[in-house]
Design a protein around this motif. Structure first.
Motif, mmCIF file in Angstrom:
data_model
loop_
_atom_site.group_PDB
_atom_site.id
_atom_site.type_symbol
_atom_site.label_atom_id
_atom_site.label_comp_id
_atom_site.label_asym_id
_atom_site.label_seq_id
_atom_site.Cartn_x
_atom_site.Cartn_y
_atom_site.Cartn_z
ATOM 1 N N ALA A 1 0.803 -1.219 0.000
ATOM 2 C CA ALA A 1 0.000 0.000 0.000
ATOM 3 C C ALA A 1 0.839 1.273 0.000
ATOM 4 O O ALA A 1 0.433 2.292 -0.564
ATOM 5 N N ASP A 2 2.006 1.222 0.650
ATOM 6 C CA ASP A 2 2.812 2.433 0.806
ATOM 7 C C ASP A 2 4.090 2.405 -0.012
ATOM 8 O O ASP A 2 4.913 3.323 0.096
ATOM 9 N N LYS A 3 4.280 1.333 -0.798
ATOM 10 C CA LYS A 3 5.434 1.220 -1.699
ATOM 11 C C LYS A 3 6.765 1.249 -0.957
ATOM 12 O O LYS A 3 7.764 1.782 -1.443
ATOM 13 N N ALA A 4 6.782 0.669 0.232
ATOM 14 C CA ALA A 4 8.043 0.500 0.950
ATOM 15 C C ALA A 4 8.912 -0.509 0.215
ATOM 16 O O ALA A 4 8.406 -1.350 -0.551
ATOM 17 N N PRO A 5 10.217 -0.477 0.408
ATOM 18 C CA PRO A 5 11.089 -1.458 -0.255
ATOM 19 C C PRO A 5 10.695 -2.883 0.108
ATOM 20 O O PRO A 5 10.392 -3.183 1.267
ATOM 21 N N GLU A 6 10.714 -3.768 -0.890
ATOM 22 C CA GLU A 6 10.308 -5.149 -0.652
ATOM 23 C C GLU A 6 11.208 -5.850 0.348
ATOM 24 O O GLU A 6 10.798 -6.828 0.991
ATOM 25 N N SER A 7 12.421 -5.347 0.526
ATOM 26 C CA SER A 7 13.322 -5.949 1.501
ATOM 27 C C SER A 7 12.748 -5.900 2.916
ATOM 28 O O SER A 7 13.183 -6.667 3.786
ATOM 29 N N LEU A 8 11.785 -5.009 3.164
ATOM 30 C CA LEU A 8 11.159 -4.950 4.485
ATOM 31 C C LEU A 8 10.529 -6.294 4.844
ATOM 32 O O LEU A 8 10.544 -6.700 6.008
ATOM 33 N N VAL A 9 9.992 -7.003 3.856
ATOM 34 C CA VAL A 9 9.347 -8.293 4.118
ATOM 35 C C VAL A 9 10.359 -9.312 4.632
ATOM 36 O O VAL A 9 10.021 -10.190 5.436
ATOM 37 N N ASP A 10 11.609 -9.198 4.183
ATOM 38 C CA ASP A 10 12.609 -10.166 4.629
ATOM 39 C C ASP A 10 12.888 -10.063 6.124
ATOM 40 O O ASP A 10 13.344 -11.029 6.739
ATOM 41 N N SER A 11 12.620 -8.898 6.707
ATOM 42 C CA SER A 11 12.850 -8.767 8.144
ATOM 43 C C SER A 11 11.857 -9.589 8.947
ATOM 44 O O SER A 11 12.083 -9.850 10.140
ATOM 45 N N TYR A 12 10.765 -10.015 8.326
ATOM 46 C CA TYR A 12 9.806 -10.887 9.020
ATOM 47 C C TYR A 12 10.492 -12.169 9.471
ATOM 48 O O TYR A 12 10.451 -12.543 10.647
ATOM 49 N N GLU A 13 11.152 -12.865 8.554
ATOM 50 C CA GLU A 13 11.849 -14.091 8.940
ATOM 51 C C GLU A 13 13.008 -13.795 9.876
ATOM 52 O O GLU A 13 13.242 -14.530 10.844
ATOM 53 N N ALA A 14 13.734 -12.713 9.624
ATOM 54 C CA ALA A 14 14.884 -12.375 10.459
ATOM 55 C C ALA A 14 14.471 -12.164 11.911
ATOM 56 O O ALA A 14 15.240 -12.474 12.832
ATOM 57 N N GLU A 15 13.272 -11.647 12.132
ATOM 58 C CA GLU A 15 12.805 -11.407 13.492
ATOM 59 C C GLU A 15 12.069 -12.591 14.091
ATOM 60 O O GLU A 15 12.256 -12.923 15.269
ATOM 61 N N ARG A 16 11.228 -13.238 13.307
ATOM 62 C CA ARG A 16 10.328 -14.233 13.893
ATOM 63 C C ARG A 16 10.907 -15.645 13.941
ATOM 64 O O ARG A 16 10.559 -16.425 14.832
ATOM 65 N N ASP B 1 17.429 13.946 12.979
ATOM 66 C CA ASP B 1 17.890 13.538 11.646
ATOM 67 C C ASP B 1 18.033 12.025 11.558
ATOM 68 O O ASP B 1 17.673 11.402 10.546
ATOM 69 N N GLY B 2 18.536 11.398 12.618
ATOM 70 C CA GLY B 2 18.674 9.945 12.609
ATOM 71 C C GLY B 2 17.334 9.246 12.539
ATOM 72 O O GLY B 2 17.172 8.248 11.815
ATOM 73 N N ALA B 3 16.347 9.767 13.265
ATOM 74 C CA ALA B 3 15.014 9.164 13.221
ATOM 75 C C ALA B 3 14.391 9.316 11.845
ATOM 76 O O ALA B 3 13.765 8.385 11.320
ATOM 77 N N GLY B 4 14.559 10.497 11.243
ATOM 78 C CA GLY B 4 14.010 10.707 9.903
ATOM 79 C C GLY B 4 14.666 9.811 8.874
ATOM 80 O O GLY B 4 13.995 9.242 8.004
ATOM 81 N N SER B 5 15.991 9.669 8.958
ATOM 82 C CA SER B 5 16.698 8.782 8.027
ATOM 83 C C SER B 5 16.270 7.333 8.205
ATOM 84 O O SER B 5 16.176 6.564 7.235
ATOM 85 N N TYR B 6 16.013 6.962 9.449
ATOM 86 C CA TYR B 6 15.546 5.594 9.727
ATOM 87 C C TYR B 6 14.252 5.319 8.973
ATOM 88 O O TYR B 6 14.122 4.289 8.286
ATOM 89 N N LEU B 7 13.294 6.214 9.068
ATOM 90 C CA LEU B 7 12.015 6.017 8.382
ATOM 91 C C LEU B 7 12.192 6.014 6.870
ATOM 92 O O LEU B 7 11.567 5.214 6.164
ATOM 93 N N THR B 8 13.033 6.869 6.367
ATOM 94 C CA THR B 8 13.248 6.935 4.918
ATOM 95 C C THR B 8 13.866 5.640 4.411
ATOM 96 O O THR B 8 13.460 5.091 3.379
ATOM 97 N N THR B 9 14.859 5.132 5.143
ATOM 98 C CA THR B 9 15.493 3.872 4.737
ATOM 99 C C THR B 9 14.505 2.716 4.771
ATOM 100 O O THR B 9 14.490 1.864 3.871
ATOM 101 N N LEU B 10 13.679 2.705 5.785
ATOM 102 C CA LEU B 10 12.773 1.576 5.996
ATOM 103 C C LEU B 10 11.562 1.628 5.070
ATOM 104 O O LEU B 10 11.153 0.608 4.490
ATOM 105 N N LEU B 11 10.975 2.805 4.935
ATOM 106 C CA LEU B 11 9.697 2.937 4.241
ATOM 107 C C LEU B 11 9.789 3.634 2.894
ATOM 108 O O LEU B 11 8.821 3.646 2.145
ATOM 109 N N GLY B 12 10.930 4.212 2.611
ATOM 110 C CA GLY B 12 11.080 4.904 1.334
ATOM 111 C C GLY B 12 10.661 6.362 1.406
ATOM 112 O O GLY B 12 10.188 6.848 2.413
#
Length: 505
Positions: free
Chosen positions: A328-343, A494-505
């Protein structure tokens, strides 16, 4: 990442197929036409996944081979973290609680030498005690909420591949055919020479101890557990040597309970007596291309610790917001890979824990003193309140106050901080918590949230809920599943903003 199976087509299924193989001539097979996500399986895990997608505007369809919902108690223990997540999803937890009963203590009789009483309450949670409620009520709540979001379960519809969907979430259970067709390995570790028998029944006289507590009796011949049910019955579950065939008689269970506890218990009004050979299982990976495994399709754990459904629901919440962000938000598809990395590490740890703690009278008897120490050290882990993702690639920053990146965000009862968290999570988005003097905190929160509709800025002068001293400030980004993604100070905008940009685009 998986091998790139295109658009939800299983290997060996013709692309563009409009109808799956028909396993039974009298049963309709799933014929495609989904939109973005197909969820296969409508147990608690599949239903939670569909809710998490639908409430964020993702088109999905959910199919289930069974003709209707489960009946009976089945997986009936809901731990505090799962109750919190249901609450943060906007589900009517109070209504579900009214159908069940809560408990505070687990009492262990260890070889007649020790009694260990574990207080499993979590006073710092808005849901301080675990809930015992029939799985049929949990599923009914989930089905109803999903329908309110415009998605109805399609019962009696088996799935055997051949569907065009952007993504397929497999929630079929431990015997998942889709997992096998995808070629995902399934590592099984059994408990040879043991069996579990179980019944829900009224006990008279009751087993020794407080009938409102969960009681476990460990002895040379195995273990007996007693769980109080809302209707006045108790679930008796017995782990012992043997390899019986078929469902056990109530008399068989009664005789074992008497022999193993020393109580002259009689059982009446029985329901759901069954026998199982137990095993743990885990998938080699949780993703293959656009296919994702959740719940028992990804990991199966023996039921004696009451963690399987809870862990699966938390899989679904973790995956749901990430997949929705990608779609829905066009975040990088790599975000999905963190599901397995965490769970997956959570599942690995759970399986190892059950392997160490399961006792059915076949191996050398564990040392009672060692068991007392283990229970004292690990007893509260089962509530899942303390479970976090400190090693996740999504956990950034440093400990601030009492909170580390990856920790569960505090949800203290009656606290404005909890109300803010609930507001953000129920909207399906992120929260920026800024603690400190008003002008600086307000500016930091507004800057981080600027231009992001799914990020809610929240400002508080008092950061005690996050372990901050009165003279300390803090800046936290809380993910849509209620875990802290970024932790820093107000100066770390700035670090928090960069975090969101990296994660969500």
């Amino acid at each position: 990442m998986g091998t790139g199976v295109p658009r939800g087509h299983l290997p060996g299924v013709e692309c563009g197929s409009t109808r799956a193989r028909q396993p039974d001539a009298s049963t309709p097979a799933y014929g495609g036409g989904v939109g973005e996500v197909l969820v296969v399986g409508a147990g608690p895990v599949g239903l939670t996944t569909a809710i998490e997608l639908a409430r964020r505007g993702v088109r999905c369809r959910i199919v289930e081979r069974r003709p209707g919902p489960h009946d009976g108690t089945r997986a009936c223990t809901i731990w505090q973290r799962t109750l919190e997540l249901f609450d943060l999803m906007g589900l009517p937890v109070d209504r579900l609680r009214a159908l069940g009963t809560t408990f505070r203590h687990r009492v262990y009789d260890i070889f007649g030498a020790h009694e260990v009483v574990l207080d499993v309450s979590e006073p710092d949670s808005a849901h301080p005690e675990p809930l015992i409620v029939s799985q049929e009520h949990t599923e009914a709540m989930l089905v109803s909420h999903l329908a309110s979001l415009g998605v109805s379960v399609e019962w009696g519809v088996p799935y055997s591949g051949g569907v065009e969907a952007d993504w397929v979430v497999v929630a079929e259970g431990a015997r998942s055919a889709s997992r096998e067709r995808l070629g995902i390995g399934w590592a099984v570790s059994g408990f040879p020479g043991t069996q579990l028998v179980q019944v829900d029944a009224r006990c008279a006289p009751d087993l020794p101890g407080d009938p409102a507590a969960v009681r476990l009796f460990l002895g040379p011949a195995g273990s007996v557990g007693s769980l109080p049910l809302p209707d006045g019955r108790h679930r008796l579950f017995i782990s012992r040597p043997g390899s019986g065939v078929g469902d056990p008689s109530v008399e068989e269970i009664r005789d074992w309970a008497r022999a193993m506890t020393g109580s002259p218990v009689s059982l009446s009004d029985p329901r759901y007596n069954w026998r199982a050979k137990l095993y743990n299982g885990i998938a080699d990976r949780y993703r293959e291309g656009r296919y994702l495994l959740v719940g028992d399709a990804a990991h199966a754990v023996i039921p004696v610790n009451a963690q399987g459904m809870n862990t699966g629901i938390q899989d679904a919440v973790n995956l749901g917001w990430k997949l929705a962000a990608v779609i829905a938000d066009k975040a990088p598809e790599s975000l999905v890979d963190s599901y397995e990395a965490e769970r997956r590490p959570v599942a690995v740890g759970l399986l190892e824990q059950t392997r160490r703690s399961y006792w059915a009278g076949t191996d050398p008897a564990p040392d009672p003193d060692t068991m007392v120490q283990l229970l004292a050290r690990n007893g509260k882990r089962r509530t899942l309140i303390g479970m976090g993702y400190p090693s996740s690639p999504l956990s950034v920053g440093a400990q601030v106050g009492s909170i580390r990146p990856g920790d569960r965000a505090p949800y203290p009862p009656g606290n404005p901080v909890a109300a803010g968290l609930a507001q953000a999570m129920r909207a399906g988005g992120w929260a920026v918590f800024a603690f400190g003097p008003s002008p600086a905190a307000s500016a930091a929160a507004a800057t981080v949230a600027a231009g992001r509709a799914r990020v809610l800025p929240l400002v508080f002068a008092d950061g005690a809920a996050y372990g901050l001293r009165p003279d300390e400030d803090g800046l936290f980004l809380v993910r849509p599943d209620g875990h802290v993604g970024f932790a820093g100070r107000l100066s770390d905008v700035d670090g928090a903003g960069s975090y969101l940009t990296t994660l969500l685009g």
